[in-house]
Design a protein around this motif. Structure first.
Motif, PDB file in Angstrom:
ATOM      1  N   LEU A 159      25.130  28.877  45.217  1.00  0.00           N
ATOM      2  CA  LEU A 159      24.569  29.722  44.161  1.00  0.00           C
ATOM      3  C   LEU A 159      23.266  30.309  44.661  1.00  0.00           C
ATOM      4  O   LEU A 159      22.466  29.624  45.297  1.00  0.00           O
ATOM      5  CB  LEU A 159      24.314  28.914  42.882  1.00  0.00           C
TER       6      LEU A 159
ATOM      7  N   PRO B 140      28.164  33.299  43.614  1.00  0.00           N
ATOM      8  CA  PRO B 140      27.559  33.853  42.388  1.00  0.00           C
ATOM      9  C   PRO B 140      26.049  34.041  42.534  1.00  0.00           C
ATOM     10  O   PRO B 140      25.376  33.290  43.246  1.00  0.00           O
ATOM     11  CB  PRO B 140      27.875  32.784  41.330  1.00  0.00           C
TER      12      PRO B 140
ATOM     13  N   LYS C 101      29.246  39.557  41.685  1.00  0.00           N
ATOM     14  CA  LYS C 101      29.025  39.702  40.247  1.00  0.00           C
ATOM     15  C   LYS C 101      27.659  39.125  39.884  1.00  0.00           C
ATOM     16  O   LYS C 101      27.205  38.152  40.469  1.00  0.00           O
ATOM     17  CB  LYS C 101      30.121  38.996  39.449  1.00  0.00           C
TER      18      LYS C 101
ATOM     19  N   TYR D 207      24.918  37.511  37.196  1.00  0.00           N
ATOM     20  CA  TYR D 207      24.687  36.698  36.011  1.00  0.00           C
ATOM     21  C   TYR D 207      23.174  36.654  35.783  1.00  0.00           C
ATOM     22  O   TYR D 207      22.386  36.959  36.684  1.00  0.00           O
ATOM     23  CB  TYR D 207      25.269  35.297  36.212  1.00  0.00           C
TER      24      TYR D 207
ATOM     25  N   GLY E  27      26.923  36.740  31.707  1.00  0.00           N
ATOM     26  CA  GLY E  27      27.655  37.238  32.853  1.00  0.00           C
ATOM     27  C   GLY E  27      29.092  37.551  32.491  1.00  0.00           C
ATOM     28  O   GLY E  27      29.536  37.297  31.364  1.00  0.00           O
TER      29      GLY E  27
ATOM     30  N   ILE F 165      32.809  30.947  35.511  1.00  0.00           N
ATOM     31  CA  ILE F 165      31.678  30.876  36.433  1.00  0.00           C
ATOM     32  C   ILE F 165      30.408  30.471  35.690  1.00  0.00           C
ATOM     33  O   ILE F 165      29.606  29.665  36.179  1.00  0.00           O
ATOM     34  CB  ILE F 165      31.472  32.226  37.152  1.00  0.00           C
TER      35      ILE F 165
END
Length: 345
Positions: A76, A102, A136, A138, A161, A166
């Motif tokens: 992450l 992510p 993507k 978040y 998100g 996720i």
């Protein structure tokens, strides 16, 4: 155990190391190009000179030139830059990220465009990616000051998100008994809510400065502060609807407004303006500090004015925002337009 790399060693990103480390994750904190002195001190004794807290022993600290090393094998990535680092993050960091990992951001703010539309940072960053990118975005929003989080004061925020699965995995990395996290797919609503509160915290804090100027040390005159808080919530709700956010996000706007009026730089700007300082005098006294409130209030007022020219909104519906803009950009002195708050409901 997961590996989490936080880019930007500002106060909030650094505070987030507490729940992450306590949950057993490997934590890597990377300084921005402006954070070398912060990282040097952290390497000495884990003390963060701006957060004024000692981080857990065992966190790995990296300077900006070692960012690629800090991103190896990561599960992450957390964007912890201020709104002034948004373009730096887009230009220097996004191109080197693994699009399968992510990314979650604590950066608060919005951009305004000539037509009056406003864009939250996750959407702006998404627009910077190649069309076939899988990365993507978040984001984190809600009432949470960095020092209170570091001190384990119970904090209730939201993560947003596109993918709930996720989001749930990310929440599991951070969630503790003192760090409470709701989830939403309404990225625009949550991000707009927590961005707007900085400008309105400035507006609400005008009452505190006015009370102090009157010799009350900001203790009395709760009615006036509450009136500005109330008007702020009303205008923020209208703005949330304008940008396409859901009404439910007003809870995070109001909560974040409350904590920001209680303490922080947005409060300080409003307090000084309320005491009678000009914006030039205020900026000079606060030189070197990141003043998100000035940026978001100016951008929001500019957007609303553009929408008004197009006949999409009525400026009379945003009297507090317009007065804050006068203070910041037109050299006006404080003269709260109280009667303009009156409405026939």
């Amino acid at each position: 155990m997961s590996v989490v790399t936080l880019i930007g060693s500002g106060q909030m990103a650094s505070a987030l190391t507490f729940p992450l480390f306590e949950n057993g994750h490997e934590v890597r904190l990377v300084g921005s190009p402006l954070d070398d002195e912060v990282i040097d001190r952290l390497r000495e004794d884990n003390y963060h000179v701006n957060l004024r807290r000692t981080l857990h022993d065992g966190i790995n600290y990296y300077k900006n030139d070692a960012m690629k090393d800090a991103l190896q094998g990561v599960d992450l990535v957390v964007c912890g830059v201020s709104s002034f680092g948004v373009d730096w993050f887009a230009d220097e960091v996004l191109p080197i990220l693994d699009e399968n990992v992510p990314l979650i951001s604590v950066t608060k703010g919005m951009l305004d465009h000539e037509d009056g539309s406003m864009e939250v940072y996750p959407n702006y960053w998404q627009s910077k990616l190649p069309k076939d990118s899988k990365l993507k975005f978040y984001a984190i929003g809600g009432p949470c000051t960095a020092r209170d989080l570091s001190d384990h004061d119970p904090s209730f925020v939201a993560y947003c998100g596109p993918d709930f699965e996720i989001l749930e995995k990310i929440r599991d990395m951070f969630s503790t008994d003192y760090y409470i996290i709701s989830l939403t797919q309404d990225v625009v609503g949550l991000e707009a809510a927590v961005a707007l509160k900085n400008g309105y915290a400035l507006g609400t804090a005008l009452a505190i400065g006015m009370a102090e100027k009157a010799g009350d040390d900001g203790i009395d005159h709760n009615n006036s502060e509450s009136a500005l808080f109330q008007q702020s919530v009303k205008e923020m709700l209208d703005l949330l609807r304008l940008v396409g956010g859901k009404d439910e996000n007003i809870m995070f706007a109001a909560g974040d407004l409350n904590v920001t009026v209680a303490a922080g730089r947005s409060r300080t700007v409003g307090l000084m303006l309320g005491q009678g300082y000009t914006i030039e005098e205020t900026l000079k006294k606060l030189e070197g500090q990141t003043l998100e409130a000035v940026v978001i209030a100016t951008r929001t007022a500019r957007a609303v004015k553009a929408l008004a020219k197009r006949g999409k909104v009525n400026l009379d519906d945003f009297p507090l925002l317009m007065h804050v803009d006068e203070l910041l950009n037109e050299g006006k002195t404080v003269n709260i337009p109280w009667k303009k708050f009156e409405k026939k409901m």
